[in-house]
Scaffold this motif. Structure first.
Motif, PDB file in Angstrom:
ATOM      1  N   SER A   1       1.283  -0.984   0.226  1.00 26.48           N
ATOM      2  CA  SER A   1      -0.070  -0.321   0.230  1.00 26.48           C
ATOM      3  C   SER A   1       1.104   1.359   0.033  1.00 26.48           C
ATOM      4  O   SER A   1       2.078   1.315   0.425  1.00 26.48           O
ATOM      5  CB  SER A   1      -0.786  -0.184   1.316  1.00 26.48           C
ATOM      6  OG  SER A   1       0.123  -0.097   2.400  1.00 26.48           O
ATOM      7  N   PHE A   2       0.384   2.626  -0.273  1.00 25.79           N
ATOM      8  CA  PHE A   2       0.863   4.085   0.390  1.00 25.79           C
ATOM      9  C   PHE A   2      -0.719   4.595   0.399  1.00 25.79           C
ATOM     10  O   PHE A   2      -1.503   4.517  -0.191  1.00 25.79           O
ATOM     11  CB  PHE A   2       1.494   4.156  -1.214  1.00 25.79           C
ATOM     12  CG  PHE A   2       0.873   4.628  -1.855  1.00 25.79           C
ATOM     13  CD1 PHE A   2      -0.370   5.891  -2.810  1.00 25.79           C
ATOM     14  CD2 PHE A   2       0.330   4.032  -3.320  1.00 25.79           C
ATOM     15  CE1 PHE A   2      -0.984   6.100  -3.236  1.00 25.79           C
ATOM     16  CE2 PHE A   2      -0.287   3.659  -4.850  1.00 25.79           C
ATOM     17  CZ  PHE A   2      -1.035   5.235  -4.145  1.00 25.79           C
TER      18      PHE A   2
ATOM     19  N   TRP B   1      -2.895  -2.995  -2.346  1.00 23.01           N
ATOM     20  CA  TRP B   1      -3.120  -4.458  -3.950  1.00 23.01           C
ATOM     21  C   TRP B   1      -2.155  -5.438  -2.941  1.00 23.01           C
ATOM     22  O   TRP B   1      -1.977  -5.265  -2.070  1.00 23.01           O
ATOM     23  CB  TRP B   1      -2.795  -3.670  -4.875  1.00 23.01           C
ATOM     24  CG  TRP B   1      -1.090  -3.584  -4.144  1.00 23.01           C
ATOM     25  CD1 TRP B   1       0.099  -4.448  -4.875  1.00 23.01           C
ATOM     26  CD2 TRP B   1      -0.398  -1.629  -4.522  1.00 23.01           C
ATOM     27  NE1 TRP B   1       1.230  -3.632  -4.904  1.00 23.01           N
ATOM     28  CE2 TRP B   1       0.806  -2.713  -4.107  1.00 23.01           C
ATOM     29  CE3 TRP B   1      -1.159  -0.750  -3.909  1.00 23.01           C
ATOM     30  CZ2 TRP B   1       1.548  -1.570  -3.850  1.00 23.01           C
ATOM     31  CZ3 TRP B   1      -0.109  -0.089  -3.594  1.00 23.01           C
ATOM     32  CH2 TRP B   1       1.260   0.181  -3.409  1.00 23.01           C
ATOM     33  N   ARG B   2      -3.040  -6.418  -3.468  1.00 26.92           N
ATOM     34  CA  ARG B   2      -2.223  -7.596  -2.501  1.00 26.92           C
ATOM     35  C   ARG B   2      -1.110  -8.351  -2.856  1.00 26.92           C
ATOM     36  O   ARG B   2      -0.358  -7.918  -4.026  1.00 26.92           O
ATOM     37  CB  ARG B   2      -3.649  -9.033  -3.734  1.00 26.92           C
ATOM     38  CG  ARG B   2      -4.602  -9.632  -2.996  1.00 26.92           C
ATOM     39  CD  ARG B   2      -4.880  -9.602  -0.945  1.00 26.92           C
ATOM     40  NE  ARG B   2      -3.884 -11.222  -1.224  1.00 26.92           N
ATOM     41  CZ  ARG B   2      -4.484 -12.488  -1.373  1.00 26.92           C
ATOM     42  NH1 ARG B   2      -5.640 -12.137  -0.761  1.00 26.92           N
ATOM     43  NH2 ARG B   2      -3.832 -13.297  -1.272  1.00 26.92           N
TER      44      ARG B   2
ATOM     45  N   TRP C   1      -0.513   2.094 -12.770  1.00 26.26           N
ATOM     46  CA  TRP C   1      -1.892   3.329 -12.337  1.00 26.26           C
ATOM     47  C   TRP C   1      -1.254   3.305 -10.502  1.00 26.26           C
ATOM     48  O   TRP C   1      -1.889   4.873 -10.822  1.00 26.26           O
ATOM     49  CB  TRP C   1      -3.419   2.194 -11.532  1.00 26.26           C
ATOM     50  CG  TRP C   1      -4.030   2.858 -10.816  1.00 26.26           C
ATOM     51  CD1 TRP C   1      -4.741   2.142  -9.847  1.00 26.26           C
ATOM     52  CD2 TRP C   1      -5.206   3.874 -11.197  1.00 26.26           C
ATOM     53  NE1 TRP C   1      -5.648   3.616  -9.459  1.00 26.26           N
ATOM     54  CE2 TRP C   1      -6.068   4.778  -9.422  1.00 26.26           C
ATOM     55  CE3 TRP C   1      -5.606   4.739 -11.829  1.00 26.26           C
ATOM     56  CZ2 TRP C   1      -6.764   5.148  -9.665  1.00 26.26           C
ATOM     57  CZ3 TRP C   1      -6.325   5.850 -12.487  1.00 26.26           C
ATOM     58  CH2 TRP C   1      -7.466   5.880 -11.295  1.00 26.26           C
ATOM     59  N   ILE C   2      -1.207   2.525 -10.879  1.00 24.65           N
ATOM     60  CA  ILE C   2      -0.429   2.726  -9.061  1.00 24.65           C
ATOM     61  C   ILE C   2       0.654   3.489  -8.690  1.00 24.65           C
ATOM     62  O   ILE C   2       0.495   4.374  -7.969  1.00 24.65           O
ATOM     63  CB  ILE C   2       0.421   0.896  -8.538  1.00 24.65           C
ATOM     64  CG1 ILE C   2      -0.517   0.219  -8.236  1.00 24.65           C
ATOM     65  CG2 ILE C   2       0.655   1.156  -7.115  1.00 24.65           C
ATOM     66  CD1 ILE C   2      -0.515  -1.225  -8.167  1.00 24.65           C
TER      67      ILE C   2
ATOM     68  N   THR D   1      -0.528   7.325 -10.052  1.00 26.62           N
ATOM     69  CA  THR D   1      -1.117   7.670  -8.553  1.00 26.62           C
ATOM     70  C   THR D   1      -0.149   7.899  -7.247  1.00 26.62           C
ATOM     71  O   THR D   1      -0.913   9.091  -6.642  1.00 26.62           O
ATOM     72  CB  THR D   1      -3.134   6.893  -8.229  1.00 26.62           C
ATOM     73  OG1 THR D   1      -2.340   5.589  -7.851  1.00 26.62           O
ATOM     74  CG2 THR D   1      -3.599   6.772  -9.162  1.00 26.62           C
ATOM     75  N   ARG D   2       0.335   6.963  -7.076  1.00 31.43           N
ATOM     76  CA  ARG D   2       1.053   7.093  -6.265  1.00 31.43           C
ATOM     77  C   ARG D   2       2.308   9.130  -6.632  1.00 31.43           C
ATOM     78  O   ARG D   2       2.023   9.173  -5.131  1.00 31.43           O
ATOM     79  CB  ARG D   2       2.497   6.440  -6.090  1.00 31.43           C
ATOM     80  CG  ARG D   2       3.444   6.392  -4.784  1.00 31.43           C
ATOM     81  CD  ARG D   2       5.024   5.602  -4.124  1.00 31.43           C
ATOM     82  NE  ARG D   2       4.114   4.283  -5.091  1.00 31.43           N
ATOM     83  CZ  ARG D   2       4.120   3.233  -3.857  1.00 31.43           C
ATOM     84  NH1 ARG D   2       4.680   3.512  -3.459  1.00 31.43           N
ATOM     85  NH2 ARG D   2       4.115   2.246  -4.296  1.00 31.43           N
ATOM     86  N   GLU D   3       2.470   8.574  -7.770  1.00 34.20           N
ATOM     87  CA  GLU D   3       3.206  10.354  -8.302  1.00 34.20           C
ATOM     88  C   GLU D   3       1.653  11.767  -7.657  1.00 34.20           C
ATOM     89  O   GLU D   3       2.334  13.231  -7.145  1.00 34.20           O
ATOM     90  CB  GLU D   3       3.948  10.569  -8.882  1.00 34.20           C
ATOM     91  CG  GLU D   3       4.848  11.496  -9.346  1.00 34.20           C
ATOM     92  CD  GLU D   3       5.210  11.283 -10.904  1.00 34.20           C
ATOM     93  OE1 GLU D   3       6.190  12.299 -11.111  1.00 34.20           O
ATOM     94  OE2 GLU D   3       5.450  10.281 -11.509  1.00 34.20           O
TER      95      GLU D   3
END
Length: 304
Positions: free
Chosen positions: A157-158, A271-272, A284-285, A288-290
């Motif tokens: 996660s973040f 996410w798993r 996408w991860i 969106t993190r950025e």
């Protein structure tokens, strides 16, 4: 069967020469001859008639050529499609968003991602954070947005947001306009809550119990705007995150900071850990993190 051997066979059949096929493919003639011989042995059929320096397809060779063309074309198509996925020209991502989170944080993110990757399909499923977390764990969703903390054994996660819950009351309420409020002051109030599948439902009940009372819940909803309307109508009071309170203000309600105790609302993308993520999901991860300024989530970092 090696797909390369089929390609060597087709080029040899087209040029009717081992030598010219080798030159065309930038290989040696012995390498071409060996590949064709291995193909013949595997198929149990002679593919070429060797007539002096000339070669001609046998009946079996013509059958194999017809099928080999279809096979190599399908393989090329498969490689192209996988390349599209790798370059994010296509793909599909299943994302779970709690309703108030989606409307507050993600419209611009989704729009920017779509502009960069227009052929990637985003399937957005709106549910409470508890349901989203369960669906990510079960593989029904690729990625989810939840209220932290989460199970560190199951998810990576973040974190991208951390806010306090504020109190919203009708404009005519005794606490309207107050500089702050304590949770224990609300023991006799009626409450408007999020539904049970929202993490805040249980979080607020637990905080109320620690403050010495069982909250009297008169209405539950999945929509923050409906909750604020119910408060404006005098049905009760509610506890909402700061972002939501800013949007709710001016609707015949008053926002009062909740000071004792401070109840934190921390949001993260999960996410798993043990499940393969597609190229599109991984992008996408990262995207969106950025975009959201995501930070690592450390075990035991939850706040009361």
């Amino acid at each position: 069967m090696d797909i390369r051997h089929l390609a060597y066979f087709l080029e040899t059949a087209r040029l009717k020469s081992f030598t010219r096929a080798a030159e065309s493919l930038y290989l040696t003639q012995p390498a071409i001859s060996k590949a064709i011989r291995q193909l013949e042995e595997e198929l149990g059929a002679t593919l070429f008639d060797r007539i002096g320096k000339r070669i001609e397809l046998t009946d079996a060779g013509r059958v194999v050529m017809e099928q080999a063309q279809a096979i190599t074309q399908s393989f090329s198509s498969l490689s192209a499609k996988l390349g599209d996925l790798a370059e994010l020209k296509s793909g599909q991502i299943r994302i779970g968003l709690p309703p108030m989170v989606g409307s507050s944080f993600f419209p611009k993110v989704i729009g920017a991602f779509h502009n960069r990757y227009p052929d990637v399909t985003l399937q957005v499923f709106e549910d409470g954070a508890k349901k989203v977390e369960s669906d990510v764990a079960d593989g029904l969703l690729d990625i989810g947005v939840v209220v932290l903390p989460h199970s560190f054994d199951v998810f990576d996660s973040f974190q991208f947001a951390e806010e306090r819950l504020n109190l919203i009351v009708p404009a005519s309420h005794a606490l309207s306009g107050a500089s702050s409020a304590k949770l224990e002051e609300l023991a006799q109030e009626n409450f408007v809550f999020f539904r049970e599948d929202f993490t805040l439902h249980d979080r607020i009940i637990n905080e109320c119990l620690q403050a010495g009372f069982q909250p009297r819940i008169v209405y539950e909803s999945s929509q923050w705007d409906l909750i604020s309307e119910m408060v404006a109508a005098g049905l009760g009071v509610a506890l909402l995150p700061e972002t939501i309170c800013r949007q709710a203000s001016g609707k015949a309600v008053s926002v009062v900071p909740l000071e004792e105790p401070a109840i934190w609302w921390r949001l993260g993308v999960i996410w798993r850990k043990d499940r393969y993520q597609s190229y599109a999901a991984r992008e996408w991860i990262s995207f969106t993190r950025e975009w959201l300024g995501g930070t690592p989530v450390e075990e035991g970092s939850g706040k009361r």
